[in-house]
Design an enzyme around this catalytic site. Structure first.
Site, PDB file in Angstrom:
ATOM      1  N   LYS A 193     -12.962  -1.912   5.973  1.00 45.59           N
ATOM      2  CA  LYS A 193     -12.207  -2.771   6.882  1.00 45.59           C
ATOM      3  C   LYS A 193     -12.691  -2.610   8.323  1.00 45.59           C
ATOM      4  O   LYS A 193     -13.200  -3.545   8.895  1.00 45.59           O
ATOM      5  CB  LYS A 193     -10.716  -2.488   6.753  1.00 45.59           C
ATOM      6  CG  LYS A 193     -10.176  -3.134   5.487  1.00 45.59           C
ATOM      7  CD  LYS A 193      -9.236  -2.308   4.704  1.00 45.59           C
ATOM      8  CE  LYS A 193      -9.001  -2.942   3.330  1.00 45.59           C
ATOM      9  NZ  LYS A 193      -8.135  -2.134   2.485  1.00 45.59           N
ATOM     10  N   ASP A 238      -2.267   6.682   6.096  1.00 49.87           N
ATOM     11  CA  ASP A 238      -3.302   5.829   5.490  1.00 49.87           C
ATOM     12  C   ASP A 238      -3.713   4.811   6.554  1.00 49.87           C
ATOM     13  O   ASP A 238      -3.052   3.791   6.734  1.00 49.87           O
ATOM     14  CB  ASP A 238      -2.727   5.126   4.252  1.00 49.87           C
ATOM     15  CG  ASP A 238      -3.700   4.104   3.661  1.00 49.87           C
ATOM     16  OD1 ASP A 238      -4.802   3.932   4.204  1.00 49.87           O
ATOM     17  OD2 ASP A 238      -3.328   3.475   2.644  1.00 49.87           O
ATOM     18  N   TRP A 285       0.833  -1.217   0.000  1.00 51.72           N
ATOM     19  CA  TRP A 285       0.000   0.000   0.000  1.00 51.72           C
ATOM     20  C   TRP A 285       0.856   1.252   0.000  1.00 51.72           C
ATOM     21  O   TRP A 285       0.548   2.218  -0.704  1.00 51.72           O
ATOM     22  CB  TRP A 285      -1.006  -0.011   1.156  1.00 51.72           C
ATOM     23  CG  TRP A 285      -2.056  -1.056   0.946  1.00 51.72           C
ATOM     24  CD1 TRP A 285      -2.293  -2.150   1.727  1.00 51.72           C
ATOM     25  CD2 TRP A 285      -2.980  -1.147  -0.151  1.00 51.72           C
ATOM     26  NE1 TRP A 285      -3.311  -2.902   1.188  1.00 51.72           N
ATOM     27  CE2 TRP A 285      -3.752  -2.314   0.049  1.00 51.72           C
ATOM     28  CE3 TRP A 285      -3.239  -0.355  -1.274  1.00 51.72           C
ATOM     29  CZ2 TRP A 285      -4.763  -2.710  -0.839  1.00 51.72           C
ATOM     30  CZ3 TRP A 285      -4.240  -0.747  -2.167  1.00 51.72           C
ATOM     31  CH2 TRP A 285      -4.990  -1.908  -1.940  1.00 51.72           C
TER      32      TRP A 285
HETATM   33  C1  LIG Z   1      -7.557  -1.646   1.445  1.00 57.41           C
HETATM   34  C2  LIG Z   1      -6.492  -0.619   1.530  1.00 57.41           C
HETATM   35  C3  LIG Z   1      -6.355   0.387   0.556  1.00 57.41           C
HETATM   36  C4  LIG Z   1      -7.208   0.449  -0.687  1.00 57.41           C
HETATM   37  O1  LIG Z   1      -8.506   0.771  -0.455  1.00 57.41           O
HETATM   38  P1  LIG Z   1      -9.547   0.949  -1.652  1.00 57.41           P
HETATM   39  O2  LIG Z   1     -10.804   1.241  -0.928  1.00 57.41           O
HETATM   40  O3  LIG Z   1      -9.578  -0.335  -2.426  1.00 57.41           O
HETATM   41  O4  LIG Z   1      -9.073   2.093  -2.475  1.00 57.41           O
HETATM   42  C5  LIG Z   1      -5.364   1.323   0.739  1.00 57.41           C
HETATM   43  N1  LIG Z   1      -4.557   1.303   1.804  1.00 57.41           N
HETATM   44  C6  LIG Z   1      -4.657   0.359   2.767  1.00 57.41           C
HETATM   45  C7  LIG Z   1      -3.729   0.386   3.944  1.00 57.41           C
HETATM   46  C8  LIG Z   1      -5.629  -0.636   2.644  1.00 57.41           C
HETATM   47  O5  LIG Z   1      -5.727  -1.580   3.592  1.00 57.41           O
END
Ligand SMILES: *Cc1c(COP(=O)(O)O)cnc(C)c1O
Length: 364
Positions: free
Chosen positions: A200, A176, A102
């Site tokens: 999540k 993030d 990521w």
């Molecule tokens: C799942 C995830 C993403 C991507 O998320 P999307 O909703 O598919 O854009 C980005 N960063 C992290 C840390 C993630 O777990």
């Protein structure tokens, strides 16, 4: 009806209580005669939903008034570009910490807008640890520092917050938090901006939450589309265009569920306990291996392998037969991954551990 234990990394398990409330309210929300999905986003019913959702989030995380909460779409992935577009503020470079897949994606997007200084990277060891701050080479002229507190795929988590004092508060920290937001107590004042996709730990796919200090807004790069401009969303209370109304409603139900559970301090204790149970089992056998450095293991995404990879398929099949699903690791790293988000009950973890012990004994 039977529910099984879903260890998916996302979209992920939701609390049964929340699903039941949503079910009860799906056709006729609070006696208004229509569903939340059918409401005008500007009407008084939905206005009350989004306001209450924001108030509950502010209360849960203790977010001060100088931070804006934005309810957006586009996923965390959209933030990989929105962050540089909005936060470069006339500067030419930004610092990024590279700790996994990521982080790498965020870096790749940022490189379209600025010089990216990789201040630290754990790529040399297959992303199995979080580099400590004394290993970082930070640039005093950078616009911001971006990192990924929890790498969902590798199962690496920063169990500490970077210290930004070297910049006298001039360089904001950006995170993030897609896969560990609301999993532990959070001092938002240490950050300039955090973002997270909802699927999540917040709720359902389609909603992306951004929490940003308001003095950082309004300095976008030239030609930034309005829909990618944080200030426009902030000035319009996330109603510049139609927000993802139903997913905001579900997030609101999750926030109420979390408050009822005792808030972030309580959920943090439960999450630590759940993760410790599983890591203890993994470490107690030769049969399972966790490649991640002990101090940096994720409490949300437990990444592990079977020593004998020829048993992977059998492991997944037998787990499934026991009602334990989505344990396969990300295609980029292989092995197994058990995601233990807030909504995963401790019984699910105990059930997984019982199965893993038995499987190990039967194949020793
Ligand atoms: C799942 C995830 C993403 C991507 O998320 P999307 O909703 O598919 O854009 C980005 N960063 C992290 C840390 C993630 O777990």
């Amino acid at each position: 009806m039977e529910r099984i234990f879903n260890f998916s990394a996302g979209p992920a398990v939701l609390p049964l209580e929340v699903l039941q409330t949503a079910k009860n309210e799906i056709i006729n929300w609070h006696g208004c005669g229509i569903s939340v999905m059918e409401m005008s986003h500007r009407g008084k019913e939905f206005t009350s939903i989004i306001q209450e959702t924001e108030t509950d989030l502010r209360e849960l995380v203790n977010i001060p008034g100088n931070y804006k909460i934005l309810f957006l779409t586009g996923g965390a992935t959209s933030q990989f570009s929105m962050v540089p577009m909005n936060l470069l503020r006339g500067k030419k470079s930004a610092d990024y910490i590279n700790t996994g897949i990521w982080s790498k994606k965020a870096i790749k997007e940022a490189q379209k807008y600025c010089e990216v200084n990789i201040a630290a990277s754990s790529e040399d060891s297959d992303f199995t640890y979080a580099p400590t701050q004394d290993q970082w080479t930070l640039n005093k002229n950078s616009a911001y520092v971006h990192y990924t507190p929890n790498e969902t795929i590798g199962g690496v988590e920063f169990n500490w917050i970077p210290n930004m004092e070297y910049s006298n508060g001039n360089i904001p920290l950006v995170a993030d938090m897609s896969s560990n937001i609301l999993s532990r107590q959070l001092d938002i004042t240490k950050y300039g901006l955090i973002y997270a996709g909802a699927q999540k730990n917040i709720g359902v796919a389609g909603l992306t939450i951004v929490i940003v200090r308001e003095d950082l807004l309004g300095k976008t790069i030239l030609n930034t589309p309005s829909v990618f401009n944080y200030k426009i969303h902030a000035d319009n209370f996330s109603m510049y265009n139609t927000p993802p109304t139903y997913t905001i409603y579900i997030a609101g139900l999750i926030f109420k569920w979390l408050k009822k559970k005792g808030g972030l301090a309580e959920i943090e204790k439960i999450n630590s306990m759940k993760a410790a149970l599983l890591y203890n089992l993994i470490d107690a056998t030769e049969f399972y291996i966790c490649p991640v450095k002990k101090s940096d293991r994720s409490r949300m995404n437990v990444s592990f392998r079977l020593k004998n990879v020829n048993l992977d398929k059998k492991f997944l099949e037998q787990a499934k037969n026991r009602g334990l699903v989505q344990l396969k690791g990300h295609r980029a790293v292989g092995g197994m991954r058990a995601s233990l988000y807030n909504a995963m009950p401790i019984e699910g973890v105990r059930s997984l551990i019982a199965f893993m012990k038995e499987f190990a004994n039967n194949h020793a």
